[in-house]
Motif scaffolding. Structure first.
Motif, PDB file in Angstrom:
ATOM      1  N   UNK A   1      57.520  48.053  51.265  1.00 43.44           N
ATOM      2  CA  UNK A   1      56.829  48.123  49.975  1.00 43.44           C
ATOM      3  C   UNK A   1      56.846  49.539  49.416  1.00 43.44           C
ATOM      4  N   UNK A   2      56.693  50.542  50.276  1.00 47.54           N
ATOM      5  CA  UNK A   2      56.786  51.924  49.805  1.00 47.54           C
ATOM      6  C   UNK A   2      58.179  52.212  49.257  1.00 47.54           C
ATOM      7  N   UNK A   3      59.195  51.716  49.942  1.00 47.57           N
ATOM      8  CA  UNK A   3      60.567  51.943  49.500  1.00 47.57           C
ATOM      9  C   UNK A   3      60.871  51.227  48.194  1.00 47.57           C
ATOM     10  N   UNK A   4      60.065  50.227  47.841  1.00 52.40           N
ATOM     11  CA  UNK A   4      60.289  49.457  46.609  1.00 52.40           C
ATOM     12  C   UNK A   4      59.703  50.136  45.383  1.00 52.40           C
ATOM     13  N   UNK A   5      58.928  51.197  45.575  1.00 53.94           N
ATOM     14  CA  UNK A   5      58.341  51.899  44.429  1.00 53.94           C
ATOM     15  C   UNK A   5      59.450  52.649  43.691  1.00 53.94           C
ATOM     16  N   UNK A   6      59.650  52.302  42.449  1.00 55.04           N
ATOM     17  CA  UNK A   6      60.744  52.905  41.679  1.00 55.04           C
ATOM     18  C   UNK A   6      60.260  53.691  40.470  1.00 55.04           C
ATOM     19  N   UNK A   7      58.953  53.668  40.204  1.00 57.95           N
ATOM     20  CA  UNK A   7      58.409  54.397  39.057  1.00 57.95           C
ATOM     21  C   UNK A   7      57.984  55.791  39.498  1.00 57.95           C
ATOM     22  N   UNK A   8      57.804  56.734  38.566  1.00 51.68           N
ATOM     23  CA  UNK A   8      57.280  58.055  38.935  1.00 51.68           C
ATOM     24  C   UNK A   8      55.981  57.926  39.721  1.00 51.68           C
ATOM     25  N   UNK A   9      55.827  58.745  40.766  1.00 48.86           N
ATOM     26  CA  UNK A   9      54.677  58.605  41.649  1.00 48.86           C
ATOM     27  C   UNK A   9      54.134  59.982  42.026  1.00 48.86           C
ATOM     28  N   UNK A  10      52.820  60.061  42.150  1.00 48.76           N
ATOM     29  CA  UNK A  10      52.127  61.283  42.572  1.00 48.76           C
ATOM     30  C   UNK A  10      51.288  60.988  43.805  1.00 48.76           C
ATOM     31  N   UNK A  11      51.385  61.864  44.814  1.00 52.35           N
ATOM     32  CA  UNK A  11      50.469  61.871  45.945  1.00 52.35           C
ATOM     33  C   UNK A  11      49.704  63.184  45.908  1.00 52.35           C
ATOM     34  N   UNK A  12      48.379  63.123  45.722  1.00 49.76           N
ATOM     35  CA  UNK A  12      47.545  64.313  45.774  1.00 49.76           C
ATOM     36  C   UNK A  12      46.869  64.336  47.142  1.00 49.76           C
ATOM     37  N   UNK A  13      47.114  65.391  47.910  1.00 51.31           N
ATOM     38  CA  UNK A  13      46.718  65.455  49.315  1.00 51.31           C
ATOM     39  C   UNK A  13      45.698  66.578  49.513  1.00 51.31           C
ATOM     40  N   UNK A  14      44.604  66.263  50.185  1.00 52.86           N
ATOM     41  CA  UNK A  14      43.599  67.265  50.514  1.00 52.86           C
ATOM     42  C   UNK A  14      43.807  67.681  51.969  1.00 52.86           C
ATOM     43  N   UNK A  15      44.112  68.940  52.189  1.00 56.33           N
ATOM     44  CA  UNK A  15      44.505  69.400  53.519  1.00 56.33           C
ATOM     45  C   UNK A  15      43.384  69.319  54.545  1.00 56.33           C
ATOM     46  N   UNK A  16      42.129  69.281  54.086  1.00 55.32           N
ATOM     47  CA  UNK A  16      40.993  69.183  55.016  1.00 55.32           C
ATOM     48  C   UNK A  16      40.377  67.788  55.000  1.00 55.32           C
ATOM     49  N   UNK A  17      41.192  66.813  54.649  1.00 57.92           N
ATOM     50  CA  UNK A  17      40.780  65.415  54.599  1.00 57.92           C
ATOM     51  C   UNK A  17      40.884  64.810  56.002  1.00 57.92           C
ATOM     52  N   UNK A  18      39.757  64.378  56.557  1.00 60.03           N
ATOM     53  CA  UNK A  18      39.780  63.745  57.889  1.00 60.03           C
ATOM     54  C   UNK A  18      39.692  62.227  57.784  1.00 60.03           C
ATOM     55  N   UNK A  19      39.515  61.707  56.575  1.00 61.08           N
ATOM     56  CA  UNK A  19      39.456  60.260  56.364  1.00 61.08           C
ATOM     57  C   UNK A  19      40.846  59.688  56.141  1.00 61.08           C
ATOM     58  N   UNK A  20      41.619  60.327  55.274  1.00 64.77           N
ATOM     59  CA  UNK A  20      43.015  59.937  55.065  1.00 64.77           C
ATOM     60  C   UNK A  20      43.881  61.192  55.235  1.00 64.77           C
ATOM     61  N   UNK A  21      44.001  61.664  56.478  1.00 64.59           N
ATOM     62  CA  UNK A  21      44.739  62.910  56.709  1.00 64.59           C
ATOM     63  C   UNK A  21      46.219  62.754  56.397  1.00 64.59           C
ATOM     64  N   UNK A  22      46.846  63.872  56.088  1.00 65.62           N
ATOM     65  CA  UNK A  22      48.243  63.849  55.657  1.00 65.62           C
ATOM     66  C   UNK A  22      49.161  63.210  56.687  1.00 65.62           C
ATOM     67  N   UNK A  23      48.941  63.486  57.980  1.00 65.43           N
ATOM     68  CA  UNK A  23      49.863  62.967  58.986  1.00 65.43           C
ATOM     69  C   UNK A  23      49.793  61.458  59.119  1.00 65.43           C
ATOM     70  N   UNK A  24      48.701  60.851  58.665  1.00 68.52           N
ATOM     71  CA  UNK A  24      48.569  59.396  58.734  1.00 68.52           C
ATOM     72  C   UNK A  24      48.814  58.711  57.388  1.00 68.52           C
ATOM     73  N   UNK A  25      48.526  59.408  56.285  1.00 69.87           N
ATOM     74  CA  UNK A  25      48.519  58.705  54.998  1.00 69.87           C
ATOM     75  C   UNK A  25      49.346  59.354  53.888  1.00 69.87           C
ATOM     76  N   UNK A  26      49.924  60.520  54.110  1.00 66.59           N
ATOM     77  CA  UNK A  26      50.740  61.143  53.068  1.00 66.59           C
ATOM     78  C   UNK A  26      52.176  61.384  53.502  1.00 66.59           C
ATOM     79  N   UNK A  27      52.361  61.832  54.732  1.00 67.33           N
ATOM     80  CA  UNK A  27      53.702  62.216  55.178  1.00 67.33           C
ATOM     81  C   UNK A  27      54.675  61.035  55.165  1.00 67.33           C
TER      82      UNK A  27
END
Length: 344
Positions: free
Chosen positions: A209-235
């Motif tokens: 499903x991620x690979x199917x996204x074809x429109x412009x997309x933004x991910x805003x990542x908070x580096x001190x986020x422990x709820x949706x940390x980058x290594x689990x939810x952004x990378x």
């Protein structure tokens, strides 16, 4: 009504903002009811009534939006915004008003089964049900904005440019946006022309499903986020999404509630008489991250997230290329902000 104030708008904005409320009913899902808010540009006028956003019965706060003011003539891109887990449609008031001030129509509805009240009453939906419901709710908001179902105020619907449509959200709302853009729980919705996730929860979205996204997309990542940390939810989504216009913005002194009104709520809570202790505790605990050492204050944090989203929307929805470039130039001067842009 005990009336508090959110203070001045986050940004001066391109236009003053109006706000209306309504209710959507989904007859295909046992008359599921979605209370919603819609924000939109209005003309400058002194004859407006400030909006009151009700925190509790009898207690509310005013922000910049003018209640039920008529929209300014023209055509404006549409932004559907999805709240996070235990959130509500008015938990991102300052961000939604800031997006509308860019020159957009912003629609946000409660997701029944995943609001603060649902969790307080131990009536929350399980994750699988919640995820399917959220995507269907986003489709319902799109249907209302496009006029295929009733519920959207006629004068607001008349100014929506249905050729420029973004879906975004915070946390689980980021799941909502990326899931519908990628065709999770149904076909890809061709009405969507951009998607964004702020501190987005993405673990439940498949690689396909991620690979199917074809429109412009933004991910805003908070580096001190422990709820949706980058290594689990952004990378992972950043690696997989191959959209032709992909943005990732990392903010070093921000945490999970970087874009929400939780900091405002915690600031106003001591002024609310007879606030239930459980709610007071929830607000204090949730807002604690915004007060941690080295963090910018909640208001500055939300303002920055509004700038990040604004730069993306200005570009992806073709609102103002010049303003997008100016905002990006300002962001580049912030030592805590890293902007990556990728064209494939």
């Amino acid at each position: 009504m005990s009336n508090l104030s959110a203070g001045a708008p986050l940004e001066a904005g391109a236009a003053p903002v109006g706000r209306s409320s309504g209710l959507l009913i989904d007859s295909a899902r046992a008359d599921r009811m979605l209370p919603f808010e819609v924000w939109y540009p209005i003309e400058v006028s002194a004859a407006v009534t400030p909006s009151v956003y009700e925190l509790l019965p009898g207690t509310g706060f005013t922000a910049a939006g003018a209640f039920d003011a008529p929209p300014a003539p023209g055509k404006y891109p549409l932004v559907i915004f999805s709240h996070g887990r235990t959130g509500t449609r008015i938990a991102y008031t300052l961000l939604c008003e800031a997006m509308a001030a860019l020159g957009t129509v912003v629609v946000s509805a409660d997701h029944p089964g995943d609001t603060l009240i649902d969790w307080a009453l131990e009536a929350a939906s399980d994750d699988e049900t919640n995820e399917m419901s959220r995507v269907a709710d986003a489709r319902l908001m799109l249907d209302a904005a496009f006029g295929t179902i009733p519920g959207m105020p006629d004068d607001v619907r008349a100014v929506i440019d249905t050729t420029r449509v973004a879906v975004g959200g915070h946390s689980y709302g980021g799941y909502t946006a990326l899931a519908i853009a990628g065709g999770a729980h149904g076909a890809v919705d061709e009405r969507i022309t951009a998607a964004f996730g702020l501190q987005a929860y993405t673990r439940a979205i498949t690689d396909a499903d991620l690979a199917s996204i074809s429109v412009p997309v933004l991910l805003s990542v908070a580096s001190r986020d422990v709820t949706t940390p980058a290594d689990l939810d952004a990378d992972r989504p950043w690696r997989i999404i191959s959209a032709p216009n992909a943005w990732r913005v990392d903010v070093g002194d921000a945490a999970h509630q970087a874009c929400s009104d939780v900091g405002l709520y915690a600031e106003l809570a001591p002024k609310v008489p007879d606030l239930p202790e459980t709610l007071r505790t929830y607000l204090e605990e949730t807002a604690a991250e915004t007060r941690a050492e080295g963090m910018r204050g909640w208001r500055e944090s939300v303002r920055l997230q509004a700038q990040i989203v604004g730069a993306f929307l200005d570009d992806a929805l073709q609102i103002s290329s010049d303003r997008s470039k100016q905002t990006l130039a300002a962001l580049a001067k912030d030592t805590q902000v890293t902007v990556q842009r990728r064209s494939n």
